[in-house]
Write a protein that holds these residues in place. Structure first.
Motif, PDB file in Angstrom:
ATOM      1  N   GLY A 158      17.684   2.724  27.845  1.00  0.00           N
ATOM      2  CA  GLY A 158      16.436   3.308  29.277  1.00  0.00           C
ATOM      3  C   GLY A 158      17.645   3.112  30.771  1.00  0.00           C
ATOM      4  N   PHE A 159      16.676   3.211  31.428  1.00  0.00           N
ATOM      5  CA  PHE A 159      17.644   3.508  32.703  1.00  0.00           C
ATOM      6  C   PHE A 159      17.745   3.638  33.592  1.00  0.00           C
ATOM      7  CE2 PHE A 159      17.664   7.861  31.366  1.00  0.00           C
ATOM      8  CZ  PHE A 159      18.311   8.555  32.538  1.00  0.00           C
ATOM      9  N   ARG A 160      15.688   3.802  33.941  1.00  0.00           N
ATOM     10  CA  ARG A 160      15.292   4.623  35.138  1.00  0.00           C
ATOM     11  C   ARG A 160      14.462   3.300  35.803  1.00  0.00           C
ATOM     12  NH1 ARG A 160      13.365  10.178  32.710  1.00  0.00           N
ATOM     13  NH2 ARG A 160      12.140   8.688  31.354  1.00  0.00           N
ATOM     14  N   GLY A 161      14.343   2.390  34.637  1.00  0.00           N
ATOM     15  CA  GLY A 161      13.663   1.450  35.662  1.00  0.00           C
ATOM     16  C   GLY A 161      12.424   1.600  36.504  1.00  0.00           C
ATOM     17  N   GLU A 162      11.747   1.954  35.004  1.00  0.00           N
ATOM     18  CA  GLU A 162      10.508   2.268  35.774  1.00  0.00           C
ATOM     19  C   GLU A 162       9.350   2.073  34.486  1.00  0.00           C
ATOM     20  OE1 GLU A 162      10.319   6.598  35.039  1.00  0.00           O
ATOM     21  OE2 GLU A 162      11.258   7.288  37.030  1.00  0.00           O
ATOM     22  N   ALA A 163      10.231   1.454  33.091  1.00  0.00           N
ATOM     23  CA  ALA A 163       8.788   1.174  31.868  1.00  0.00           C
ATOM     24  C   ALA A 163       8.423  -0.452  32.166  1.00  0.00           C
ATOM     25  CB  ALA A 163       9.914   0.299  30.820  1.00  0.00           C
ATOM     26  N   LEU A 164       8.663  -1.541  33.247  1.00  0.00           N
ATOM     27  CA  LEU A 164       8.338  -2.735  33.463  1.00  0.00           C
ATOM     28  C   LEU A 164       7.402  -2.376  34.146  1.00  0.00           C
ATOM     29  CD1 LEU A 164      10.636  -5.216  32.135  1.00  0.00           C
ATOM     30  CD2 LEU A 164       8.984  -4.877  30.820  1.00  0.00           C
ATOM     31  N   SER A 165       7.446  -1.734  35.120  1.00  0.00           N
ATOM     32  CA  SER A 165       6.670  -1.554  36.035  1.00  0.00           C
ATOM     33  C   SER A 165       5.940  -0.780  35.974  1.00  0.00           C
ATOM     34  CB  SER A 165       7.500  -1.202  37.495  1.00  0.00           C
ATOM     35  OG  SER A 165       6.914  -0.234  38.930  1.00  0.00           O
ATOM     36  N   SER A 166       5.713   0.012  35.292  1.00  0.00           N
ATOM     37  CA  SER A 166       4.487   1.297  34.556  1.00  0.00           C
ATOM     38  C   SER A 166       3.932  -0.043  33.367  1.00  0.00           C
ATOM     39  CB  SER A 166       5.064   2.543  34.049  1.00  0.00           C
ATOM     40  OG  SER A 166       5.830   3.074  34.618  1.00  0.00           O
ATOM     41  N   ILE A 167       4.144  -0.548  33.307  1.00  0.00           N
ATOM     42  CA  ILE A 167       3.006  -1.201  31.674  1.00  0.00           C
ATOM     43  C   ILE A 167       2.326  -1.774  32.573  1.00  0.00           C
ATOM     44  CG2 ILE A 167       3.999  -3.139  29.981  1.00  0.00           C
ATOM     45  CD1 ILE A 167       6.021  -1.658  29.569  1.00  0.00           C
ATOM     46  N   SER A 168       3.286  -2.703  33.694  1.00  0.00           N
ATOM     47  CA  SER A 168       2.962  -3.958  34.410  1.00  0.00           C
ATOM     48  C   SER A 168       1.243  -3.247  35.542  1.00  0.00           C
ATOM     49  CB  SER A 168       3.512  -4.621  35.320  1.00  0.00           C
ATOM     50  OG  SER A 168       4.131  -3.826  36.470  1.00  0.00           O
ATOM     51  N   ALA A 169       1.562  -2.257  35.946  1.00  0.00           N
ATOM     52  CA  ALA A 169       0.739  -1.757  36.752  1.00  0.00           C
ATOM     53  C   ALA A 169      -0.733  -1.339  35.877  1.00  0.00           C
ATOM     54  CB  ALA A 169       1.313  -0.578  36.454  1.00  0.00           C
ATOM     55  N   CYS A 170      -0.741  -1.223  34.540  1.00  0.00           N
ATOM     56  CA  CYS A 170      -2.063  -0.828  34.088  1.00  0.00           C
ATOM     57  C   CYS A 170      -2.711  -1.846  32.661  1.00  0.00           C
ATOM     58  CB  CYS A 170      -1.959   0.615  33.503  1.00  0.00           C
ATOM     59  SG  CYS A 170      -0.650   0.628  31.780  1.00  0.00           S
ATOM     60  N   SER A 171      -2.122  -2.768  32.984  1.00  0.00           N
ATOM     61  CA  SER A 171      -2.402  -4.372  31.839  1.00  0.00           C
ATOM     62  C   SER A 171      -1.679  -5.188  32.538  1.00  0.00           C
ATOM     63  CB  SER A 171      -0.985  -3.972  30.427  1.00  0.00           C
ATOM     64  OG  SER A 171       0.208  -3.752  30.989  1.00  0.00           O
ATOM     65  N   ARG A 172      -2.054  -6.464  31.586  1.00  0.00           N
ATOM     66  CA  ARG A 172      -1.342  -7.597  32.335  1.00  0.00           C
ATOM     67  C   ARG A 172      -0.244  -7.844  31.295  1.00  0.00           C
ATOM     68  NH1 ARG A 172      -3.390 -12.780  32.484  1.00  0.00           N
ATOM     69  NH2 ARG A 172      -2.149 -14.269  32.117  1.00  0.00           N
ATOM     70  N   LEU A 173       1.143  -8.526  32.020  1.00  0.00           N
ATOM     71  CA  LEU A 173       2.465  -8.413  31.595  1.00  0.00           C
ATOM     72  C   LEU A 173       2.793  -9.616  31.420  1.00  0.00           C
ATOM     73  CD1 LEU A 173       5.370  -6.929  30.751  1.00  0.00           C
ATOM     74  CD2 LEU A 173       5.992  -6.952  33.284  1.00  0.00           C
ATOM     75  N   GLU A 174       3.321 -10.455  31.043  1.00  0.00           N
ATOM     76  CA  GLU A 174       4.114 -11.726  30.085  1.00  0.00           C
ATOM     77  C   GLU A 174       5.342 -11.588  29.614  1.00  0.00           C
ATOM     78  OE1 GLU A 174       2.138 -16.213  29.238  1.00  0.00           O
ATOM     79  OE2 GLU A 174       0.766 -14.384  29.282  1.00  0.00           O
ATOM     80  N   ILE A 175       5.569 -12.460  30.630  1.00  0.00           N
ATOM     81  CA  ILE A 175       7.346 -12.599  30.053  1.00  0.00           C
ATOM     82  C   ILE A 175       8.412 -13.591  29.653  1.00  0.00           C
ATOM     83  CG2 ILE A 175       9.928 -11.564  30.046  1.00  0.00           C
ATOM     84  CD1 ILE A 175       8.898  -9.703  31.531  1.00  0.00           C
ATOM     85  N   ILE A 176       8.496 -14.356  28.871  1.00  0.00           N
ATOM     86  CA  ILE A 176       9.101 -15.597  29.045  1.00  0.00           C
ATOM     87  C   ILE A 176      11.068 -15.048  28.377  1.00  0.00           C
ATOM     88  CG2 ILE A 176       9.631 -17.747  27.711  1.00  0.00           C
ATOM     89  CD1 ILE A 176       6.506 -17.850  27.271  1.00  0.00           C
ATOM     90  N   SER A 177      11.565 -15.396  29.582  1.00  0.00           N
ATOM     91  CA  SER A 177      13.286 -15.197  28.893  1.00  0.00           C
ATOM     92  C   SER A 177      13.958 -15.918  29.120  1.00  0.00           C
ATOM     93  CB  SER A 177      13.792 -13.557  29.752  1.00  0.00           C
ATOM     94  OG  SER A 177      14.550 -12.942  28.766  1.00  0.00           O
ATOM     95  N   SER A 178      15.473 -16.175  28.394  1.00  0.00           N
ATOM     96  CA  SER A 178      16.278 -17.287  28.565  1.00  0.00           C
ATOM     97  C   SER A 178      17.536 -16.813  28.163  1.00  0.00           C
ATOM     98  CB  SER A 178      16.322 -18.671  27.154  1.00  0.00           C
ATOM     99  OG  SER A 178      17.242 -19.883  28.150  1.00  0.00           O
ATOM    100  N   GLU A 179      18.948 -17.293  28.905  1.00  0.00           N
ATOM    101  CA  GLU A 179      19.683 -16.711  28.601  1.00  0.00           C
ATOM    102  C   GLU A 179      20.797 -17.164  28.080  1.00  0.00           C
ATOM    103  OE1 GLU A 179      21.645 -14.117  32.830  1.00  0.00           O
ATOM    104  OE2 GLU A 179      21.204 -16.272  32.824  1.00  0.00           O
ATOM    105  N   THR A 180      20.502 -18.724  27.700  1.00  0.00           N
ATOM    106  CA  THR A 180      21.201 -19.602  27.186  1.00  0.00           C
ATOM    107  C   THR A 180      19.976 -20.792  26.212  1.00  0.00           C
ATOM    108  OG1 THR A 180      20.251 -21.384  28.805  1.00  0.00           O
ATOM    109  CG2 THR A 180      22.208 -20.565  29.518  1.00  0.00           C
ATOM    110  N   GLY A 181      19.272 -20.340  26.142  1.00  0.00           N
ATOM    111  CA  GLY A 181      18.398 -20.959  24.994  1.00  0.00           C
ATOM    112  C   GLY A 181      17.766 -22.443  25.816  1.00  0.00           C
ATOM    113  N   ALA A 182      18.027 -22.225  26.456  1.00  0.00           N
ATOM    114  CA  ALA A 182      17.608 -23.980  27.022  1.00  0.00           C
ATOM    115  C   ALA A 182      16.490 -23.225  28.565  1.00  0.00           C
ATOM    116  CB  ALA A 182      18.598 -24.333  28.165  1.00  0.00           C
ATOM    117  N   ASP A 183      16.833 -22.838  28.973  1.00  0.00           N
ATOM    118  CA  ASP A 183      16.535 -23.127  31.086  1.00  0.00           C
ATOM    119  C   ASP A 183      16.195 -21.447  30.750  1.00  0.00           C
ATOM    120  OD1 ASP A 183      17.300 -26.056  31.916  1.00  0.00           O
ATOM    121  OD2 ASP A 183      18.430 -24.937  32.921  1.00  0.00           O
ATOM    122  N   ALA A 184      14.517 -20.974  30.869  1.00  0.00           N
ATOM    123  CA  ALA A 184      14.008 -20.216  30.654  1.00  0.00           C
ATOM    124  C   ALA A 184      13.041 -19.679  31.949  1.00  0.00           C
ATOM    125  CB  ALA A 184      12.823 -20.364  29.340  1.00  0.00           C
ATOM    126  N   GLY A 185      12.447 -18.612  31.981  1.00  0.00           N
ATOM    127  CA  GLY A 185      11.331 -18.681  32.790  1.00  0.00           C
ATOM    128  C   GLY A 185      10.662 -17.965  32.865  1.00  0.00           C
TER     129      GLY A 185
END
Length: 572
Positions: free
Chosen positions: A100-127
């Motif tokens: 992927g590269f065009r920056g459309e996927a998550l934007s398009s998904i979030s525009a037509c559904s409920r999008l929930e993301i939990i993500s962590s770079e370290t395994g400690a603090d997440a968003g």
């Protein structure tokens, strides 16, 4: 002019409306969400990817990976239009290796559904991010494992016009599963799991590519009948996992093409695979082949289709040729061997050629008593004819003709049923290939027109075609004149033009296709009764064949051994 039309004015759409229209170009069904989310998981360097589908993906889709993850700052931007970590400048497109590269996927998904993301770079603090139908509902820190969990629910809940076009959950789930397999195949170093309505349906542990393909299609492929072939050049490399020609299909469903790890549709490359197998498959059948192509990013444009299902490849003719050559060279020594156990199905047996007779096998002389009184209701037999032992041909006896098509031959401990048409066709084909080329000039040139791309190919092969005996004159604007043909092809002018209008790779390929057609039309037909002398002469020439397949891929004969025959009638 209609007042309503006259009163319309150009206006800028509100962001929410524009986002939903754009979303429809990328996300049209649940499998589109699966495709985009798995692409992101692969691109983030995940070693394991799990897909959960509930209610066909209409209710919920969840993708869990252990990749690099995102920071809280990344989460704040990731669902916005044109947000991407893959490129920053136009030049980056020339060396892009991500899915992927065009920056459309998550934007398009979030525009037509409920999008929930939990993500962590370290395994400690997440968003933790929550967006519903394009509106940000929550962005906050939380705890989580290294990697990313993307949860999509209520797809098209606020877009009833689009939701009504979705299929039944079972059909949508099947489409999600298919995309999952397509994504998992080229990335055999990644472990994939697929869960449907709470049950794990597929598990692909990290494995070599061939094993990954076998695991994905256990009902189609057999480990013992699956081969791997490879080739490479400066610009591209090719790996093909394919079933033996004895395993074939009535459709193209299992010819899969991947370019830079992305499943694509490309008719030219599909034809290359078919043509590579053409001499080894019966007419009307297709191979089982999975083709993985790695090519320089600068030579591929994947941005010509919103879902990246199609690509434009610079130098596609060279790639086409390379695929044909790779398959044909690999299969050059392939033979069927019908000496498998009686439980084996014909589609899974090998077939040993008569070429094995040429000094490689020794057969004992048959006993005279074994040839007495063999006429049955199933055998249109003439009296067996004694054949002297010829150089490099084993002793054999001709027993007769059955169904006005098959010649029955006994040689040592084996009985052969020779297809008289396929055998004669291959013999004539070989004679045409080996005959010297003389040109027959045409009194009246045959004028024909072709597409621009075909004209380019004809100009490239002009001199080679002439050495083959095909004399062409370029009349410009796609018009050509056929002025001479091989003397052996007199009466086949229209066939030659048909072949020239649809070039099949190389001049050698053209010659093969043309001579195969001529041999087929001239060979002994099904239903012709042969006298013993003609039959014996045909058998002699058949035994000398190096490759016991007709030009269209059909086996020249079927064989059964003495032990197999005895076993079939209950003798030991």
């Amino acid at each position: 002019m209609n007042d309503k039309i006259k009163s319309r004015r150009i206006q800028i759409l509100r962001d929410t409306v524009a986002l939903r229209i754009a979303a429809g170009e990328v996300i049209d069904r649940p499998f589109s969400v699966v495709r985009e989310l798995i692409d992101n998981a692969v691109d983030c360097g995940a070693g394991t990817i799990d897909l959960y589908v509930v209610g066909g993906g209409i209710e919920r889709i969840r993708v869990v990976d252990n990749g690099t993850g995102m920071s809280l700052a990344d989460l704040e931007k990731c669902y916005l239009p044109h947000a991407t970590s893959k490129i920053s400048e136009m030049e980056d497109l020339e060396s892009l290796k991500t899915l992927g590269f065009r920056g459309e996927a998550l934007s398009s998904i979030s525009a037509c559904s409920r999008l929930e993301i939990i993500s962590s770079e370290t395994g400690a603090d997440a968003g933790h991010l929550v967006v519903s139908n394009g509106k940000l509902l929550d962005l906050s820190p939380c705890k989580g494992n290294k990697g990313t969990i993307v949860d999509v629910s209520g797809l098209f809940h606020a877009m009833p016009a689009r939701k009504k076009f979705l299929k039944r959950p079972s059909s949508e789930a099947a489409a999600c599963k298919k995309v999952f397999i397509d994504k998992a195949l080229p990335f055999s170093e990644i472990s994939f799991r697929y869960f449907q309505d709470g049950d794990m349906k597929l598990f692909f542990p990290a494995a070599p590519l061939k094993e990954r393909v076998l695991n994905a299609y256990p009902g189609i492929l057999n480990k013992d009948l699956t081969r791997e072939m490879e080739s490479s050049s400066e610009d591209f490399s090719i790996r093909i996992i394919a079933a033996d020609p004895s395993v074939n299909r009535k459709d193209r469903r299992y010819i899969h093409l991947f370019v830079n790890n992305r499943r694509i549709n490309d008719f030219s490359l599909l034809q290359a695979v078919e043509y590579g197998f053409s001499e080894f498959l019966p007419g009307g059948t297709y191979p089982v082949a999975f083709v993985f192509i790695e090519i320089k990013p600068s030579l591929v444009d994947v941005n010509i289709h919103p879902a990246k299902k199609e690509v434009k490849i610079h130098g596609s003719s060279q790639l086409h040729h390379a695929i044909v050559v790779l398959i044909k060279n690999f299969l050059e020594g392939y033979t069927y061997n019908y000496s498998s156990s009686r439980e084996s199905s014909p589609a899974q047996r090998d077939f040993a050629p008569f070429s094995d007779f040429n000094g490689k096998r020794k057969y004992p002389a048959a006993k005279e008593s074994s040839f007495t009184e063999r006429k049955t209701d199933y055998l249109k037999a003439v009296e067996p004819v004694e054949i002297p032992v010829l150089e490099e041909i084993p002793p054999f006896r001709y027993l007769g003709q059955v169904f006005n098509l098959f010649l029955i031959v006994e040689a040592g401990e084996t009985i052969y049923f020779i297809d008289q048409h396929a055998s004669h066709e291959k013999i004539l084909f070989n004679e045409l290939l080996e005959s010297s080329t003389s040109v027959q000039e045409m009194l009246v040139p045959l004028i024909f027109s072709v597409e621009k791309e075909v004209s380019v190919e004809l100009r490239k092969f002009h001199d080679d075609l002439q050495t083959m005996g095909i004399v062409l004159e370029d009349l410009d604007n796609g018009r050509w004149a056929l002025k001479g043909i091989p003397a052996s092809c007199v009466g086949r002018e229209n066939s030659i033009v048909d072949f020239l209008k649809t070039p099949k790779g190389t001049v050698k390929d053209l010659k093969t296709a043309l001579y195969a057609d001529m041999a087929c039309k001239s060979a002994i037909k099904d239903g012709e009764v042969l006298d013993p002398v003609t039959a014996v002469e045909l058998i002699k020439q058949t035994m000398k064949l190096h490759n016991a397949r007709c030009p269209h891929g059909r086996p020249v004969w079927f064989q059964i051994s003495r032990p197999e025959l005895f076993s079939l009638v209950g003798r030991t």
